[in-house]
Design a protein around this motif. Structure first.
Motif, PDB file in Angstrom:
ATOM      1  N   ARG A   8       0.842  -1.207   0.000  1.00  0.00           N
ATOM      2  CA  ARG A   8       0.000   0.000   0.000  1.00  0.00           C
ATOM      3  C   ARG A   8       0.871   1.249   0.000  1.00  0.00           C
ATOM      4  O   ARG A   8       0.606   2.221  -0.689  1.00  0.00           O
ATOM      5  CB  ARG A   8      -0.917   0.011   1.208  1.00  0.00           C
ATOM      6  N   ARG A   9       1.946   1.228   0.779  1.00  0.00           N
ATOM      7  CA  ARG A   9       2.844   2.383   0.821  1.00  0.00           C
ATOM      8  C   ARG A   9       3.464   2.637  -0.555  1.00  0.00           C
ATOM      9  O   ARG A   9       3.560   3.776  -0.983  1.00  0.00           O
ATOM     10  CB  ARG A   9       3.939   2.181   1.865  1.00  0.00           C
ATOM     11  N   ILE A  10       3.881   1.583  -1.224  1.00  0.00           N
ATOM     12  CA  ILE A  10       4.455   1.749  -2.560  1.00  0.00           C
ATOM     13  C   ILE A  10       3.403   2.301  -3.513  1.00  0.00           C
ATOM     14  O   ILE A  10       3.698   3.179  -4.333  1.00  0.00           O
ATOM     15  CB  ILE A  10       5.063   0.429  -3.076  1.00  0.00           C
ATOM     16  N   ALA A  11       2.173   1.837  -3.399  1.00  0.00           N
ATOM     17  CA  ALA A  11       1.097   2.366  -4.239  1.00  0.00           C
ATOM     18  C   ALA A  11       0.896   3.858  -3.989  1.00  0.00           C
ATOM     19  O   ALA A  11       0.708   4.642  -4.928  1.00  0.00           O
ATOM     20  CB  ALA A  11      -0.197   1.590  -3.983  1.00  0.00           C
ATOM     21  N   VAL A  12       0.955   4.268  -2.728  1.00  0.00           N
ATOM     22  CA  VAL A  12       0.815   5.690  -2.383  1.00  0.00           C
ATOM     23  C   VAL A  12       1.986   6.477  -2.968  1.00  0.00           C
ATOM     24  O   VAL A  12       1.799   7.551  -3.549  1.00  0.00           O
ATOM     25  CB  VAL A  12       0.715   5.891  -0.854  1.00  0.00           C
ATOM     26  N   VAL A  13       3.202   5.938  -2.847  1.00  0.00           N
ATOM     27  CA  VAL A  13       4.385   6.616  -3.384  1.00  0.00           C
ATOM     28  C   VAL A  13       4.242   6.810  -4.887  1.00  0.00           C
ATOM     29  O   VAL A  13       4.453   7.912  -5.410  1.00  0.00           O
ATOM     30  CB  VAL A  13       5.680   5.828  -3.057  1.00  0.00           C
ATOM     31  N   LYS A  14       3.881   5.749  -5.596  1.00  0.00           N
ATOM     32  CA  LYS A  14       3.769   5.839  -7.051  1.00  0.00           C
ATOM     33  C   LYS A  14       2.669   6.827  -7.460  1.00  0.00           C
ATOM     34  O   LYS A  14       2.848   7.608  -8.382  1.00  0.00           O
ATOM     35  CB  LYS A  14       3.495   4.460  -7.662  1.00  0.00           C
ATOM     36  N   SER A  15       1.555   6.805  -6.760  1.00  0.00           N
ATOM     37  CA  SER A  15       0.464   7.741  -7.068  1.00  0.00           C
ATOM     38  C   SER A  15       0.882   9.177  -6.788  1.00  0.00           C
ATOM     39  O   SER A  15       0.617  10.083  -7.589  1.00  0.00           O
ATOM     40  CB  SER A  15      -0.782   7.396  -6.242  1.00  0.00           C
ATOM     41  N   ALA A  16       1.527   9.398  -5.657  1.00  0.00           N
ATOM     42  CA  ALA A  16       1.969  10.748  -5.299  1.00  0.00           C
ATOM     43  C   ALA A  16       3.003  11.264  -6.298  1.00  0.00           C
ATOM     44  O   ALA A  16       2.953  12.429  -6.703  1.00  0.00           O
ATOM     45  CB  ALA A  16       2.539  10.755  -3.883  1.00  0.00           C
ATOM     46  N   GLN A  17       3.920  10.399  -6.710  1.00  0.00           N
ATOM     47  CA  GLN A  17       4.923  10.810  -7.698  1.00  0.00           C
ATOM     48  C   GLN A  17       4.249  11.211  -9.008  1.00  0.00           C
ATOM     49  O   GLN A  17       4.655  12.172  -9.646  1.00  0.00           O
ATOM     50  CB  GLN A  17       5.912   9.682  -7.970  1.00  0.00           C
ATOM     51  N   ARG A  18       3.219  10.469  -9.395  1.00  0.00           N
ATOM     52  CA  ARG A  18       2.506  10.792 -10.628  1.00  0.00           C
ATOM     53  C   ARG A  18       1.858  12.171 -10.544  1.00  0.00           C
ATOM     54  O   ARG A  18       1.670  12.846 -11.549  1.00  0.00           O
ATOM     55  CB  ARG A  18       1.450   9.723 -10.894  1.00  0.00           C
ATOM     56  N   LEU A  19       1.550  12.609  -9.340  1.00  0.00           N
ATOM     57  CA  LEU A  19       0.963  13.933  -9.125  1.00  0.00           C
ATOM     58  C   LEU A  19       2.020  15.026  -9.006  1.00  0.00           C
ATOM     59  O   LEU A  19       1.700  16.186  -8.831  1.00  0.00           O
ATOM     60  CB  LEU A  19       0.101  13.922  -7.865  1.00  0.00           C
TER      61      LEU A  19
ATOM     62  N   ILE B 227       4.532  15.023  -6.651  1.00  0.00           N
ATOM     63  CA  ILE B 227       5.003  15.175  -5.279  1.00  0.00           C
ATOM     64  C   ILE B 227       6.349  14.478  -5.163  1.00  0.00           C
ATOM     65  O   ILE B 227       6.505  13.334  -5.593  1.00  0.00           O
ATOM     66  CB  ILE B 227       3.968  14.611  -4.288  1.00  0.00           C
ATOM     67  N   SER B 228       7.320  15.160  -4.614  1.00  0.00           N
ATOM     68  CA  SER B 228       8.685  14.625  -4.562  1.00  0.00           C
ATOM     69  C   SER B 228       8.809  13.521  -3.510  1.00  0.00           C
ATOM     70  O   SER B 228       8.021  13.447  -2.563  1.00  0.00           O
ATOM     71  CB  SER B 228       9.678  15.742  -4.239  1.00  0.00           C
ATOM     72  N   LEU B 229       9.828  12.702  -3.674  1.00  0.00           N
ATOM     73  CA  LEU B 229      10.084  11.647  -2.689  1.00  0.00           C
ATOM     74  C   LEU B 229      10.380  12.229  -1.312  1.00  0.00           C
ATOM     75  O   LEU B 229       9.988  11.652  -0.293  1.00  0.00           O
ATOM     76  CB  LEU B 229      11.241  10.756  -3.147  1.00  0.00           C
ATOM     77  N   ASN B 230      11.041  13.370  -1.266  1.00  0.00           N
ATOM     78  CA  ASN B 230      11.311  14.009   0.026  1.00  0.00           C
ATOM     79  C   ASN B 230      10.022  14.420   0.725  1.00  0.00           C
ATOM     80  O   ASN B 230       9.885  14.272   1.938  1.00  0.00           O
ATOM     81  CB  ASN B 230      12.235  15.210  -0.146  1.00  0.00           C
ATOM     82  N   GLU B 231       9.079  14.946  -0.046  1.00  0.00           N
ATOM     83  CA  GLU B 231       7.794  15.348   0.533  1.00  0.00           C
ATOM     84  C   GLU B 231       7.007  14.129   1.011  1.00  0.00           C
ATOM     85  O   GLU B 231       6.362  14.166   2.069  1.00  0.00           O
ATOM     86  CB  GLU B 231       6.973  16.135  -0.489  1.00  0.00           C
ATOM     87  N   ILE B 232       7.082  13.050   0.253  1.00  0.00           N
ATOM     88  CA  ILE B 232       6.414  11.811   0.647  1.00  0.00           C
ATOM     89  C   ILE B 232       7.059  11.277   1.923  1.00  0.00           C
ATOM     90  O   ILE B 232       6.368  10.877   2.862  1.00  0.00           O
ATOM     91  CB  ILE B 232       6.488  10.771  -0.489  1.00  0.00           C
ATOM     92  N   ALA B 233       8.388  11.290   1.965  1.00  0.00           N
ATOM     93  CA  ALA B 233       9.122  10.787   3.137  1.00  0.00           C
ATOM     94  C   ALA B 233       8.767  11.588   4.386  1.00  0.00           C
ATOM     95  O   ALA B 233       8.641  11.019   5.482  1.00  0.00           O
ATOM     96  CB  ALA B 233      10.624  10.818   2.878  1.00  0.00           C
ATOM     97  N   GLU B 234       8.601  12.908   4.241  1.00  0.00           N
ATOM     98  CA  GLU B 234       8.224  13.744   5.389  1.00  0.00           C
ATOM     99  C   GLU B 234       6.901  13.301   5.993  1.00  0.00           C
ATOM    100  O   GLU B 234       6.753  13.221   7.206  1.00  0.00           O
ATOM    101  CB  GLU B 234       8.115  15.215   4.964  1.00  0.00           C
ATOM    102  N   VAL B 235       5.946  13.014   5.128  1.00  0.00           N
ATOM    103  CA  VAL B 235       4.633  12.577   5.601  1.00  0.00           C
ATOM    104  C   VAL B 235       4.729  11.176   6.199  1.00  0.00           C
ATOM    105  O   VAL B 235       4.196  10.910   7.281  1.00  0.00           O
ATOM    106  CB  VAL B 235       3.602  12.611   4.449  1.00  0.00           C
ATOM    107  N   PHE B 236       5.421  10.282   5.522  1.00  0.00           N
ATOM    108  CA  PHE B 236       5.553   8.906   6.007  1.00  0.00           C
ATOM    109  C   PHE B 236       6.296   8.836   7.337  1.00  0.00           C
ATOM    110  O   PHE B 236       6.046   7.948   8.140  1.00  0.00           O
ATOM    111  CB  PHE B 236       6.264   8.040   4.974  1.00  0.00           C
ATOM    112  N   ALA B 237       7.210   9.769   7.588  1.00  0.00           N
ATOM    113  CA  ALA B 237       7.979   9.763   8.833  1.00  0.00           C
ATOM    114  C   ALA B 237       7.081   9.960  10.049  1.00  0.00           C
ATOM    115  O   ALA B 237       7.428   9.547  11.153  1.00  0.00           O
ATOM    116  CB  ALA B 237       9.054  10.841   8.793  1.00  0.00           C
ATOM    117  N   LYS B 238       5.935  10.550   9.851  1.00  0.00           N
ATOM    118  CA  LYS B 238       4.993  10.806  10.942  1.00  0.00           C
ATOM    119  C   LYS B 238       4.059   9.623  11.190  1.00  0.00           C
ATOM    120  O   LYS B 238       3.268   9.638  12.123  1.00  0.00           O
ATOM    121  CB  LYS B 238       4.157  12.047  10.625  1.00  0.00           C
ATOM    122  N   LEU B 239       4.153   8.605  10.337  1.00  0.00           N
ATOM    123  CA  LEU B 239       3.252   7.461  10.428  1.00  0.00           C
ATOM    124  C   LEU B 239       3.960   6.257  11.043  1.00  0.00           C
ATOM    125  O   LEU B 239       5.177   6.133  10.928  1.00  0.00           O
ATOM    126  CB  LEU B 239       2.755   7.088   9.026  1.00  0.00           C
ATOM    127  N   PRO B 240       3.200   5.354  11.657  1.00  0.00           N
ATOM    128  CA  PRO B 240       3.817   4.135  12.171  1.00  0.00           C
ATOM    129  C   PRO B 240       4.436   3.327  11.022  1.00  0.00           C
ATOM    130  O   PRO B 240       3.839   3.218   9.949  1.00  0.00           O
ATOM    131  CB  PRO B 240       2.650   3.365  12.798  1.00  0.00           C
TER     132      PRO B 240
END
Length: 148
Positions: A52-63, A65-78
């Motif tokens: 699911r995380r990879i699916a979110v990453v791929k979808s966000a990249q298509r929009l 959104i940079s990997l750094n921005e994705i990582a910032e959000v993911f860092a706040k999640l379990p």
């Protein structure tokens, strides 16, 4: 041979199910977007939630959104839990704001492009795209854009 529980996936299985290469899985792990554990044979094993995380990453990249921005959000999640509905809504809201700002900038660019086509940038003073509000005048005479 080590047994694999249904929620533990090898890197090859993750890559195949997520539709990415093994190198991409490793890259995402290096960036902290997904996490693995090592089994007794020192092989990486991934929890099923990485799909699911990879699916979110791929979808966000298509929009855009940079990997750094994705990582910032993911860092706040379990790390080893699937996203809750509330977490997904919070994440998508922050990205929605970013996307809207980008859409607004692109719309402005599109709307101002017609005035730019004929100018040939001979009138840099009045160019709304390159020099909005004649900002360059505050930087002094000469080719200030070339100095940046």
């Amino acid at each position: 041979m080590d047994s694999v529980t249904p929620t533990e996936l090898s890197v090859g299985k993750v890559a195949k199910r997520a539709g990415v290469s093994v190198q991409t899985v490793h890259f995402y792990e290096e960036k902290g977007l997904i996490h693995s554990a090592r089994n007794s044979g020192n092989q990486r094993r991934y929890h099923g939630n990485v799909l699911r995380r990879i699916a979110v990453v791929k979808s966000a990249q298509r929009l855009g959104i940079s990997l750094n921005e994705i990582a910032e959000v993911f860092a706040k999640l379990p790390k080893h839990k699937s996203l809750s509905t509330a977490q997904w809504q919070q994440m998508s809201l922050s990205w929605r704001k970013q996307l809207q700002a980008r859409i607004d900038r692109l719309t402005q660019l599109r709307d101002q492009l017609d005035t730019c086509i004929g100018c040939g940038c001979l009138s840099i003073k009045s160019c709304k795209l390159r020099n909005p509000g004649d900002e360059a005048a505050n930087k002094g005479p000469g080719a200030v854009f070339l100095q940046q």
